[in-house]
Design a protein around this motif. Structure first.
Motif, PDB file in Angstrom:
ATOM      1  N   SER A 161      -4.503 -35.943  44.327  1.00  0.00           N
ATOM      2  CA  SER A 161      -5.123 -37.099  44.963  1.00  0.00           C
ATOM      3  C   SER A 161      -6.229 -36.623  45.914  1.00  0.00           C
ATOM      4  CB  SER A 161      -4.075 -37.889  45.741  1.00  0.00           C
ATOM      5  OG  SER A 161      -3.137 -38.459  44.865  1.00  0.00           O
ATOM      6  N   PRO A 162      -7.217 -37.471  46.157  1.00  0.00           N
ATOM      7  CA  PRO A 162      -7.371 -38.816  45.583  1.00  0.00           C
ATOM      8  C   PRO A 162      -7.816 -38.766  44.122  1.00  0.00           C
ATOM      9  CG  PRO A 162      -9.235 -38.300  47.008  1.00  0.00           C
ATOM     10  CD  PRO A 162      -8.272 -37.162  47.150  1.00  0.00           C
ATOM     11  N   ARG A 163      -7.099 -39.531  43.299  1.00  0.00           N
ATOM     12  CA  ARG A 163      -7.439 -39.607  41.877  1.00  0.00           C
ATOM     13  C   ARG A 163      -8.486 -40.700  41.676  1.00  0.00           C
ATOM     14  NH1 ARG A 163      -1.660 -39.537  41.746  1.00  0.00           N
ATOM     15  NH2 ARG A 163      -0.872 -37.476  41.131  1.00  0.00           N
ATOM     16  N   ARG A 164      -9.567 -40.329  41.002  1.00  0.00           N
ATOM     17  CA  ARG A 164     -10.637 -41.287  40.728  1.00  0.00           C
ATOM     18  C   ARG A 164     -10.630 -41.599  39.236  1.00  0.00           C
ATOM     19  NH1 ARG A 164     -12.055 -37.803  44.722  1.00  0.00           N
ATOM     20  NH2 ARG A 164     -12.943 -38.754  46.609  1.00  0.00           N
ATOM     21  N   ALA A 165     -10.472 -42.874  38.913  1.00  0.00           N
ATOM     22  CA  ALA A 165     -10.318 -43.292  37.522  1.00  0.00           C
ATOM     23  C   ALA A 165     -11.611 -43.898  37.003  1.00  0.00           C
ATOM     24  CB  ALA A 165      -9.190 -44.309  37.397  1.00  0.00           C
ATOM     25  N   LEU A 166     -11.904 -43.614  35.733  1.00  0.00           N
ATOM     26  CA  LEU A 166     -13.019 -44.237  35.016  1.00  0.00           C
ATOM     27  C   LEU A 166     -12.431 -44.959  33.813  1.00  0.00           C
ATOM     28  CD1 LEU A 166     -16.037 -44.710  34.483  1.00  0.00           C
ATOM     29  CD2 LEU A 166     -16.077 -42.518  33.269  1.00  0.00           C
ATOM     30  N   VAL A 167     -12.537 -46.279  33.802  1.00  0.00           N
ATOM     31  CA  VAL A 167     -11.950 -47.109  32.751  1.00  0.00           C
ATOM     32  C   VAL A 167     -13.089 -47.664  31.903  1.00  0.00           C
ATOM     33  CG1 VAL A 167     -10.475 -49.091  32.261  1.00  0.00           C
ATOM     34  CG2 VAL A 167     -10.021 -47.672  34.267  1.00  0.00           C
ATOM     35  N   LEU A 168     -13.064 -47.353  30.607  1.00  0.00           N
ATOM     36  CA  LEU A 168     -14.182 -47.663  29.719  1.00  0.00           C
ATOM     37  C   LEU A 168     -13.864 -48.837  28.808  1.00  0.00           C
ATOM     38  CD1 LEU A 168     -14.959 -44.012  28.594  1.00  0.00           C
ATOM     39  CD2 LEU A 168     -16.149 -45.312  30.368  1.00  0.00           C
ATOM     40  N   ALA A 184     -23.764 -41.018  34.295  1.00  0.00           N
ATOM     41  CA  ALA A 184     -24.117 -41.048  35.713  1.00  0.00           C
ATOM     42  C   ALA A 184     -22.882 -41.335  36.569  1.00  0.00           C
ATOM     43  CB  ALA A 184     -25.196 -42.098  35.963  1.00  0.00           C
ATOM     44  N   ALA A 185     -22.018 -42.219  36.084  1.00  0.00           N
ATOM     45  CA  ALA A 185     -20.776 -42.510  36.811  1.00  0.00           C
ATOM     46  C   ALA A 185     -19.895 -41.269  36.880  1.00  0.00           C
ATOM     47  CB  ALA A 185     -20.036 -43.655  36.134  1.00  0.00           C
ATOM     48  N   CYS A 186     -19.816 -40.522  35.795  1.00  0.00           N
ATOM     49  CA  CYS A 186     -19.044 -39.275  35.795  1.00  0.00           C
ATOM     50  C   CYS A 186     -19.577 -38.308  36.842  1.00  0.00           C
ATOM     51  CB  CYS A 186     -19.082 -38.629  34.418  1.00  0.00           C
ATOM     52  SG  CYS A 186     -18.061 -39.433  33.172  1.00  0.00           S
ATOM     53  N   ARG A 187     -20.893 -38.126  36.879  1.00  0.00           N
ATOM     54  CA  ARG A 187     -21.484 -37.201  37.848  1.00  0.00           C
ATOM     55  C   ARG A 187     -21.179 -37.634  39.280  1.00  0.00           C
ATOM     56  NH1 ARG A 187     -25.722 -37.393  34.002  1.00  0.00           N
ATOM     57  NH2 ARG A 187     -26.891 -38.897  35.267  1.00  0.00           N
ATOM     58  N   MET A 188     -21.204 -38.952  39.525  1.00  0.00           N
ATOM     59  CA  MET A 188     -20.904 -39.462  40.861  1.00  0.00           C
ATOM     60  C   MET A 188     -19.460 -39.152  41.240  1.00  0.00           C
ATOM     61  SD  MET A 188     -22.210 -41.280  43.457  1.00  0.00           S
ATOM     62  CE  MET A 188     -23.538 -42.291  42.764  1.00  0.00           C
ATOM     63  N   LEU A 189     -18.542 -39.341  40.293  1.00  0.00           N
ATOM     64  CA  LEU A 189     -17.133 -39.056  40.562  1.00  0.00           C
ATOM     65  C   LEU A 189     -16.906 -37.569  40.803  1.00  0.00           C
ATOM     66  CD1 LEU A 189     -15.381 -41.402  37.961  1.00  0.00           C
ATOM     67  CD2 LEU A 189     -15.623 -41.750  40.431  1.00  0.00           C
ATOM     68  N   PHE A 190     -17.548 -36.733  40.003  1.00  0.00           N
ATOM     69  CA  PHE A 190     -17.409 -35.290  40.196  1.00  0.00           C
ATOM     70  C   PHE A 190     -17.910 -34.878  41.586  1.00  0.00           C
ATOM     71  CE2 PHE A 190     -18.088 -34.795  35.343  1.00  0.00           C
ATOM     72  CZ  PHE A 190     -16.770 -35.168  35.113  1.00  0.00           C
ATOM     73  N   ALA A 191     -19.049 -35.427  41.988  1.00  0.00           N
ATOM     74  CA  ALA A 191     -19.626 -35.066  43.281  1.00  0.00           C
ATOM     75  C   ALA A 191     -18.695 -35.466  44.418  1.00  0.00           C
ATOM     76  CB  ALA A 191     -20.996 -35.730  43.446  1.00  0.00           C
ATOM     77  N   ARG A 192     -18.093 -36.656  44.311  1.00  0.00           N
ATOM     78  CA  ARG A 192     -17.180 -37.086  45.374  1.00  0.00           C
ATOM     79  C   ARG A 192     -15.923 -36.223  45.398  1.00  0.00           C
ATOM     80  NH1 ARG A 192     -18.905 -42.702  44.544  1.00  0.00           N
ATOM     81  NH2 ARG A 192     -17.001 -43.304  43.445  1.00  0.00           N
ATOM     82  N   ALA A 193     -15.433 -35.863  44.201  1.00  0.00           N
ATOM     83  CA  ALA A 193     -14.241 -35.020  44.145  1.00  0.00           C
ATOM     84  C   ALA A 193     -14.531 -33.624  44.707  1.00  0.00           C
ATOM     85  CB  ALA A 193     -13.731 -34.930  42.718  1.00  0.00           C
ATOM     86  N   GLN A 194     -15.720 -33.089  44.450  1.00  0.00           N
ATOM     87  CA  GLN A 194     -16.075 -31.788  45.012  1.00  0.00           C
ATOM     88  C   GLN A 194     -16.179 -31.841  46.530  1.00  0.00           C
ATOM     89  OE1 GLN A 194     -19.579 -30.832  42.342  1.00  0.00           O
ATOM     90  NE2 GLN A 194     -18.637 -28.794  42.429  1.00  0.00           N
ATOM     91  N   ALA A 195     -16.717 -32.943  47.040  1.00  0.00           N
ATOM     92  CA  ALA A 195     -16.922 -33.055  48.489  1.00  0.00           C
ATOM     93  C   ALA A 195     -15.638 -33.395  49.227  1.00  0.00           C
ATOM     94  CB  ALA A 195     -17.989 -34.115  48.768  1.00  0.00           C
ATOM     95  N   GLU A 196     -14.771 -34.204  48.618  1.00  0.00           N
ATOM     96  CA  GLU A 196     -13.599 -34.731  49.321  1.00  0.00           C
ATOM     97  C   GLU A 196     -12.277 -34.258  48.742  1.00  0.00           C
ATOM     98  OE1 GLU A 196     -14.124 -38.927  49.033  1.00  0.00           O
ATOM     99  OE2 GLU A 196     -16.183 -38.864  49.781  1.00  0.00           O
ATOM    100  N   GLY A 197     -12.326 -33.517  47.623  1.00  0.00           N
ATOM    101  CA  GLY A 197     -11.099 -33.113  46.961  1.00  0.00           C
ATOM    102  C   GLY A 197     -10.646 -34.155  45.969  1.00  0.00           C
ATOM    103  N   GLY A 198      -9.594 -33.827  45.226  1.00  0.00           N
ATOM    104  CA  GLY A 198      -9.039 -34.773  44.272  1.00  0.00           C
ATOM    105  C   GLY A 198      -9.430 -34.455  42.842  1.00  0.00           C
ATOM    106  N   VAL A 200     -10.496 -36.345  38.653  1.00  0.00           N
ATOM    107  CA  VAL A 200     -11.155 -37.425  37.911  1.00  0.00           C
ATOM    108  C   VAL A 200     -10.428 -37.608  36.586  1.00  0.00           C
ATOM    109  CG1 VAL A 200     -13.289 -38.235  36.832  1.00  0.00           C
ATOM    110  CG2 VAL A 200     -13.380 -36.932  38.980  1.00  0.00           C
ATOM    111  N   LEU A 201     -10.028 -38.866  36.292  1.00  0.00           N
ATOM    112  CA  LEU A 201      -9.321 -39.193  35.055  1.00  0.00           C
ATOM    113  C   LEU A 201     -10.024 -40.367  34.391  1.00  0.00           C
ATOM    114  CD1 LEU A 201      -5.713 -39.002  36.511  1.00  0.00           C
ATOM    115  CD2 LEU A 201      -6.763 -37.338  34.963  1.00  0.00           C
ATOM    116  N   ALA A 202     -10.105 -40.338  33.077  1.00  0.00           N
ATOM    117  CA  ALA A 202     -10.775 -41.412  32.339  1.00  0.00           C
ATOM    118  C   ALA A 202      -9.890 -41.888  31.201  1.00  0.00           C
ATOM    119  CB  ALA A 202     -12.121 -40.939  31.794  1.00  0.00           C
TER     120      ALA A 202
END
Length: 390
Positions: A161-168, A184-198, A200-202
């Motif tokens: 956690s925090p787990r960030r989900a991408l629902v298609l 672009a959404a994937c890149r945004m999620l990766f950047a947040r996970a790198q900065a804050e931890g956690g 990404v699941l899709a």
């Protein structure tokens, strides 16, 4: 047919679309009464307009017709256009006793039905039998999500956690889901996970274009953070588990059902844009302008307002309809603070749509036996008119 010594008979008319069926079952489950699911198959007569007459059982495949037999129900719940003639045929056979609740867009005068539970994209005209909510009915209740979290916790333990989900979702004419928007959404999620931890699941759906799903799989495989594309269908689907265990959810804006499910979790939700292009997009924008002009949008000129009100008058008489336009749903969600963007997800207050609809439906049902288990009607956030006003 209705007597004080038995609970009401309720039929859920199910069709080929999972999203529609889930809404029908969500309302049926919210009523807290025994419900008989009636799975129906249709023929090409289902395409005939409901505005000018009913086809009764003629629009059903022959194998489905014997499923409709007495004792007739007190209530039938259906969704969309195709089940309307069947529901009205059942009411006629019951001597007018059966009440009809239709979800979505019935494509007929709502006054022909006892209740229409709808959402803003359809433009169903307001009236005494219309209940419009900012989001659709969902089966993702707190109880369902709690059970899903318990079932999937161990399997997702490796994704911190925090787990960030991408629902298609996918394409829904004339709306198109662009691969570039999803990447672009994937890149945004990766950047947040790198900065804050956690992590990404899709997850995809049956409508997700193969090119989009493959692009997301490739991006997740090369991600600099713990990531995975979850797979599975039926009882093995990770969908509910992902919703339950995610801390933030991005969902493609084409799927009203998935958006509603995501908001129901109470997590921050952001919408991945979809676009209406080509002739279909141009036609949709034209009709959007007329619909807004009919609602006296400030920017409408004299001629557009006259044209919009002329078409709107036909809609209110049940002789025409507005096209399904997701733009109105997105604006309603924005007004009610239910979802944000990819860059700024919003945690909204999930509206109690099923409870509000169930409270209205209970007024249509016969009295329950003394000491029966039906809950008292509870106020909800959905109401007649209002929510879908442009």
């Amino acid at each position: 047919m209705s007597t004080p010594d038995r609970p009401p008979r309720i039929w859920a008319l199910l069709g080929p679309r999972t999203g529609d069926n889930n809404q029908v079952l969500a309302l049926a489950e919210a009523l807290g009464e025994p419900v008989r699911p009636v799975p129906l198959r249709y023929n090409l007569l289902r395409l005939l307009p409901n505005r000018f007459g009913d086809t009764g059982r003629l629009s059903l495949a022959p194998a489905s017709r014997p499923l409709l037999a007495p004792p007739w129900p007190d209530l039938v719940i259906g969704a969309g256009q195709r089940s309307v003639p069947v529901a009205r045929w059942i009411r006629a056979r019951s001597g007018g006793h059966t009440r009809i609740v239709q979800i979505g867009r019935p494509r007929c005068d709502p006054a022909r039905l006892d209740l229409v539970v709808t959402t803003p994209q359809y433009g169903v005209p307001p009236g005494p039998t219309v209940l419009e909510a900012p989001l659709s009915l969902t089966r993702q209740t707190p109880e369902v999500l709690a059970a899903a979290a318990l079932a999937w916790r161990d399997r997702l333990e490796g994704f911190p956690s925090p787990r960030r989900a991408l629902v298609l979702g996918g394409d829904s004419w004339p709306w198109r889901l662009r691969r570039t928007e999803v990447e672009a959404a994937c890149r945004m999620l990766f950047a947040r996970a790198q900065a804050e931890g956690g992590s990404v699941l899709a997850i995809g759906s049956r409508r997700t274009p193969a090119a989009v799903a493959d692009a997301v799989r490739a991006a997740l495989a090369a991600a600099p953070v713990p990531s995975a594309f979850l797979e599975g269908t039926g009882e093995h689907s990770p969908y509910a588990g992902l919703l339950a265990l995610a801390d933030e959810i991005l969902v493609t804006a084409d799927s009203v059902a998935m958006i509603s499910d995501a908001v129901a979790t109470g997590k921050p939700v952001g919408l991945v844009p979809v676009h209406a292009a080509g002739l279909g997009g141009a036609w949709l924008r034209l009709m959007r302008g007329l619909r807004r002009a009919d609602a006296s949008a400030p920017a409408a000129g004299l001629l557009p307002r006259a044209a919009g009100r002329a078409w709107g008058a036909l809609v209110r008489r049940g002789l025409a309809g507005w096209p399904r336009d997701l733009w109105f749903l997105w604006r309603a969600m924005e007004r009610h603070g239910l979802a944000g963007s990819v860059g700024a997800p919003v945690r909204g207050n999930p509206p109690a749509v099923a409870e509000a609809a169930a409270a209205w439906v209970r007024r249509l049902l016969p009295p329950v036996p003394a000491g029966g288990g039906r809950d008292a009607a509870r106020p909800g956030t959905a109401h007649r008119g209002g929510y879908g006003a442009p």
